[in-house]
Scaffold this motif. Structure first.
Motif, short mmCIF file in Angstrom:
data_model
loop_
_atom_site.label_atom_id
_atom_site.label_comp_id
_atom_site.label_asym_id
_atom_site.label_seq_id
_atom_site.Cartn_x
_atom_site.Cartn_y
_atom_site.Cartn_z
N ALA A 68 0.59 -1.39 -0.07
CA ALA A 68 0.05 0.01 -0.26
C ALA A 68 1.01 1.28 -0.12
CB ALA A 68 -0.73 0.17 1.37
N PRO A 69 0.55 2.22 -0.73
CA PRO A 69 1.24 3.47 -0.87
C PRO A 69 1.50 4.25 0.41
CG PRO A 69 -0.39 3.63 -2.59
CD PRO A 69 -0.65 2.23 -1.89
N SER A 70 0.53 3.97 1.27
CA SER A 70 0.83 4.63 2.74
C SER A 70 1.84 3.73 3.69
CB SER A 70 -0.47 4.46 3.64
OG SER A 70 -1.02 3.09 3.68
N LYS A 71 1.89 2.45 3.46
CA LYS A 71 3.08 1.92 3.97
C LYS A 71 4.46 2.46 3.32
CE LYS A 71 0.59 -2.27 5.32
NZ LYS A 71 0.61 -3.68 5.07
N VAL A 72 4.30 2.57 2.04
CA VAL A 72 5.98 2.71 1.59
C VAL A 72 6.11 4.09 1.91
CG1 VAL A 72 6.97 3.35 -0.69
CG2 VAL A 72 5.31 1.24 -0.48
N TYR A 73 5.24 4.80 1.89
CA TYR A 73 5.50 6.51 2.28
C TYR A 73 5.88 6.43 3.63
CZ TYR A 73 3.82 7.45 -2.36
OH TYR A 73 3.70 7.38 -3.70
N LYS A 74 5.26 5.83 4.47
CA LYS A 74 5.54 5.85 6.20
C LYS A 74 7.06 5.19 6.21
CE LYS A 74 4.16 4.25 10.63
NZ LYS A 74 3.45 3.15 11.32
N ARG A 75 7.43 4.13 5.64
CA ARG A 75 8.67 3.79 5.70
C ARG A 75 9.76 4.61 5.23
NH1 ARG A 75 12.18 1.95 8.71
NH2 ARG A 75 13.46 0.26 7.76
N LEU A 76 9.62 5.24 4.07
CA LEU A 76 10.78 6.29 3.62
C LEU A 76 10.70 7.39 4.72
CD1 LEU A 76 9.56 6.23 -0.10
CD2 LEU A 76 11.69 5.41 0.92
N TYR A 77 9.30 7.91 5.07
CA TYR A 77 9.66 8.88 5.97
C TYR A 77 10.38 8.33 7.42
CZ TYR A 77 7.81 12.31 9.62
OH TYR A 77 7.84 13.28 10.54
N GLU A 78 10.04 7.23 8.00
CA GLU A 78 10.64 6.79 9.37
C GLU A 78 12.41 6.62 8.82
OE1 GLU A 78 7.04 3.72 10.87
OE2 GLU A 78 8.79 2.84 9.56
N LEU A 79 12.56 6.48 7.57
CA LEU A 79 14.06 6.41 7.30
C LEU A 79 14.70 7.72 7.11
CD1 LEU A 79 13.69 3.28 4.79
CD2 LEU A 79 15.11 3.27 6.95
N GLY A 80 13.93 8.74 7.22
CA GLY A 80 14.53 10.10 7.08
C GLY A 80 14.75 10.30 5.62
N VAL A 81 14.08 9.83 4.77
CA VAL A 81 14.29 10.30 3.30
C VAL A 81 13.13 11.25 3.07
CG1 VAL A 81 14.09 9.39 0.84
CG2 VAL A 81 14.89 7.79 2.56
N LEU A 82 11.94 11.27 3.65
CA LEU A 82 10.95 11.99 3.31
C LEU A 82 10.84 13.17 4.45
CD1 LEU A 82 7.77 9.96 2.18
CD2 LEU A 82 9.61 10.86 0.74
N THR A 83 10.80 14.51 3.88
CA THR A 83 10.47 15.49 5.03
C THR A 83 9.38 15.23 5.36
OG1 THR A 83 9.88 17.10 3.33
CG2 THR A 83 12.09 17.19 3.84
N GLU A 84 8.83 15.99 6.70
CA GLU A 84 7.57 15.98 6.99
C GLU A 84 6.72 16.70 5.92
OE1 GLU A 84 4.18 15.65 9.59
OE2 GLU A 84 6.34 14.98 10.12
N GLU A 85 7.13 17.81 5.35
CA GLU A 85 6.18 18.46 4.42
C GLU A 85 5.97 17.55 3.09
OE1 GLU A 85 6.66 22.01 1.36
OE2 GLU A 85 7.86 22.08 2.93
N LEU A 86 6.89 16.88 2.56
CA LEU A 86 6.65 15.92 1.50
C LEU A 86 5.65 14.75 2.04
CD1 LEU A 86 7.02 15.19 -1.40
CD2 LEU A 86 9.35 14.22 -0.71
N TYR A 87 6.03 14.23 3.15
CA TYR A 87 5.18 13.20 3.67
C TYR A 87 3.77 13.43 3.83
CZ TYR A 87 3.80 9.30 6.59
OH TYR A 87 3.23 8.37 7.26
#
Length: 134
Positions: free
Chosen positions: A108-127
């Protein structure tokens, strides 16, 4: 045989544009020359931010073989510990992880984006922007 092409992950264009300036983006695909002709055209806009498109038939190996990840890392001039690999098959994720690469299963996209956020790849704004399109 073109039925193998899935719908794009919701928000993927936003994600790629958001990462393009800070990260080296590449695609690694198990494919062949016939399929390459199709996906090069079908996904040309999506692939625009990618530095390289690495196709198995050019590399002489397929995922999850060890050598394909080694070749990809070498071509990208990086190491596994600095790499995140997204794929829709668990065996490919496991192959990448054996080479020290962080893997994310494309569910699910939400899981992918959450994991990228947790890894520090996504900023809060992009997330948050990505969550709005889901």
């Amino acid at each position: 045989w073109n039925a193998i092409y899935l719908e794009n992950l919701a928000g993927i264009e936003i994600l790629l544009k958001g990462l393009y300036s800070d990260y080296k983006l590449a695609a690694l695909s198990n494919t062949n020359i016939s399929h390459e002709k199709v996906w090069k055209e079908q996904y040309k806009d999506l692939f625009e931010p990618f530095e390289q498109i690495l196709a198995s038939h050019h590399l002489g190996a397929v995922k999850p073989e060890k050598i394909i990840y080694e070749k990809a890392l070498s071509m990208l001039e990086t190491i596994g510990e600095k790499t995140i690999f997204l794929d829709d098959k668990i065996e490919n994720i496991e192959g990448a992880e054996r080479e020290g690469i962080t893997g994310i299963l494309m569910e699910a996209p939400s899981k992918v984006y959450k994991r990228l956020y947790e890894l520090g790849v996504l900023t809060e704004e992009l997330y948050q922007q990505l969550l709005k399109v889901l």
